[in-house]
Design a protein around this motif. Sequence first.
Motif, short mmCIF file in Angstrom:
data_model
loop_
_atom_site.label_atom_id
_atom_site.label_comp_id
_atom_site.label_asym_id
_atom_site.label_seq_id
_atom_site.Cartn_x
_atom_site.Cartn_y
_atom_site.Cartn_z
N VAL A 135 0.85 -1.19 0.00
CA VAL A 135 0.00 0.00 0.00
C VAL A 135 0.89 1.23 0.00
CG1 VAL A 135 -1.71 1.32 1.28
CG2 VAL A 135 -1.88 -1.17 1.18
N GLY A 136 0.65 2.11 -0.97
CA GLY A 136 1.47 3.31 -1.08
C GLY A 136 0.91 4.22 -2.15
N ASN A 137 1.79 5.03 -2.75
CA ASN A 137 1.34 6.00 -3.74
C ASN A 137 1.15 5.41 -5.13
OD1 ASN A 137 1.34 8.04 -1.82
ND2 ASN A 137 3.43 8.70 -2.29
N ALA A 138 1.73 4.23 -5.39
CA ALA A 138 1.59 3.60 -6.70
C ALA A 138 0.15 3.19 -6.96
CB ALA A 138 2.51 2.39 -6.81
N LEU A 139 -0.25 3.15 -8.23
CA LEU A 139 -1.61 2.77 -8.60
C LEU A 139 -1.91 1.35 -8.16
CD1 LEU A 139 -4.20 3.58 -10.22
CD2 LEU A 139 -3.13 2.44 -12.20
N PRO A 140 -2.97 1.15 -7.38
CA PRO A 140 -3.33 -0.22 -6.98
C PRO A 140 -3.78 -1.04 -8.19
CG PRO A 140 -4.45 1.42 -5.62
CD PRO A 140 -3.85 2.14 -6.78
N TYR A 141 -3.37 -2.29 -8.23
CA TYR A 141 -3.91 -3.19 -9.25
C TYR A 141 -5.41 -3.35 -9.03
CZ TYR A 141 0.52 -5.02 -11.16
OH TYR A 141 1.72 -5.17 -11.81
N HIS A 179 -4.93 8.51 -13.25
CA HIS A 179 -3.79 9.42 -13.28
C HIS A 179 -2.56 8.66 -12.80
CE1 HIS A 179 -5.81 13.66 -13.37
NE2 HIS A 179 -6.21 12.87 -14.35
N VAL A 180 -1.54 8.59 -13.65
CA VAL A 180 -0.33 7.82 -13.34
C VAL A 180 0.91 8.62 -13.73
CG1 VAL A 180 -1.54 5.63 -13.68
CG2 VAL A 180 -0.32 6.66 -15.60
N HIS A 181 2.05 8.18 -13.21
CA HIS A 181 3.31 8.88 -13.49
C HIS A 181 3.94 8.43 -14.81
CE1 HIS A 181 3.65 9.30 -8.84
NE2 HIS A 181 2.79 10.16 -9.36
N ASP A 182 3.75 7.17 -15.17
CA ASP A 182 4.35 6.61 -16.38
C ASP A 182 3.29 5.79 -17.10
OD1 ASP A 182 5.71 5.04 -18.28
OD2 ASP A 182 7.55 5.04 -17.09
N VAL A 183 2.69 6.37 -18.13
CA VAL A 183 1.56 5.74 -18.82
C VAL A 183 1.95 4.40 -19.43
CG1 VAL A 183 -0.02 5.94 -20.79
CG2 VAL A 183 0.35 7.90 -19.27
N GLU A 184 3.07 4.36 -20.14
CA GLU A 184 3.46 3.13 -20.82
C GLU A 184 3.74 2.00 -19.82
OE1 GLU A 184 3.19 2.52 -23.95
OE2 GLU A 184 2.55 4.58 -24.33
N GLN A 185 4.36 2.35 -18.71
CA GLN A 185 4.65 1.33 -17.69
C GLN A 185 3.36 0.74 -17.14
OE1 GLN A 185 5.68 2.50 -13.61
NE2 GLN A 185 7.58 1.32 -13.85
N LYS A 186 2.41 1.60 -16.80
CA LYS A 186 1.16 1.10 -16.22
C LYS A 186 0.35 0.32 -17.25
CE LYS A 186 1.38 2.28 -11.95
NZ LYS A 186 2.82 2.56 -11.90
N SER A 215 0.25 12.20 -15.07
CA SER A 215 -0.08 13.21 -14.07
C SER A 215 1.06 13.33 -13.07
CB SER A 215 -1.37 12.81 -13.35
OG SER A 215 -1.57 13.60 -12.19
N ALA A 216 1.18 14.53 -12.47
CA ALA A 216 2.18 14.75 -11.43
C ALA A 216 1.57 14.60 -10.04
CB ALA A 216 2.78 16.15 -11.58
N ASP A 217 0.33 14.10 -9.96
CA ASP A 217 -0.29 13.86 -8.65
C ASP A 217 0.61 12.98 -7.79
OD1 ASP A 217 -2.41 15.23 -9.72
OD2 ASP A 217 -3.71 13.48 -9.94
#
Length: 234
Positions: A135-141, A179-186, A215-217
């Motif tokens: 659990v953290g700032n990364a997008l949850p699966y 909203h993610v930091h790296d679109v291709e990675q996600k 996004s820079a969120d």
Amino acid sequence: MFELDHVVYFTKKSPEEVAANELISGIHPVVGGQHLQWGTHNALFYTKSSYIEWLSVENETKAKESRHPLIEQLLFDVDGREGFASICLRSENLEKMDRYFKKMGYKTSGVLPSERKTAGGEIRRWKMLFIDQKVGNALPYPFFIEWEQGMEERLETLREDGTLKPDNEELTIKKCIFHVHDVEQKLTQWARLLSLPTKDHTLRLDNTIFEFVESADEKERLHTIEVVKAWTIE
């Protein structure tokens, strides 16, 4: 092919407050009930084939003791922000999916039995499955659900108790925007997990589209959903 079952919105409001104050396409959500084993409760807004869940803490002590993946994320998120958080996909056989994910190299929660006590005192049951993730700032699966009732039986139950009204069934969740930091990675990560092709920063399910936006969120999360009149993906 997967289908969206529901999106989760973390809030500090009670289900009664949500039901009284929220309005989507002229329709109010309804009070869902209590997850007694997790210390949470919810409000629900159903559409034709999926729904929105507003999830909040009712008993903080029980919530902290639950060690449930979704509740741990709720406790992490809701101190700093309220908003959309996670998405849940429907499955007809979570045991089979669990074996599949483990064969692909993912660690999972295993299949978790779950239930909710409705506002009318009835018990609704289902199973859940989570991909292990800190659990953290990364997008949850996405997480996964298998209902005790079949889809048509469940919808009929919801119609009978007034949760699913005719006007709700004219609506659908057309798109979920992350909203993610790296679109291709996600995109790559989610496409692999769900065995789906990618197209123009999107993944297409049978009943919705996932779109990933840079996004820079601070936290990568589900940011927005689009609810429209019943619509079919072409």
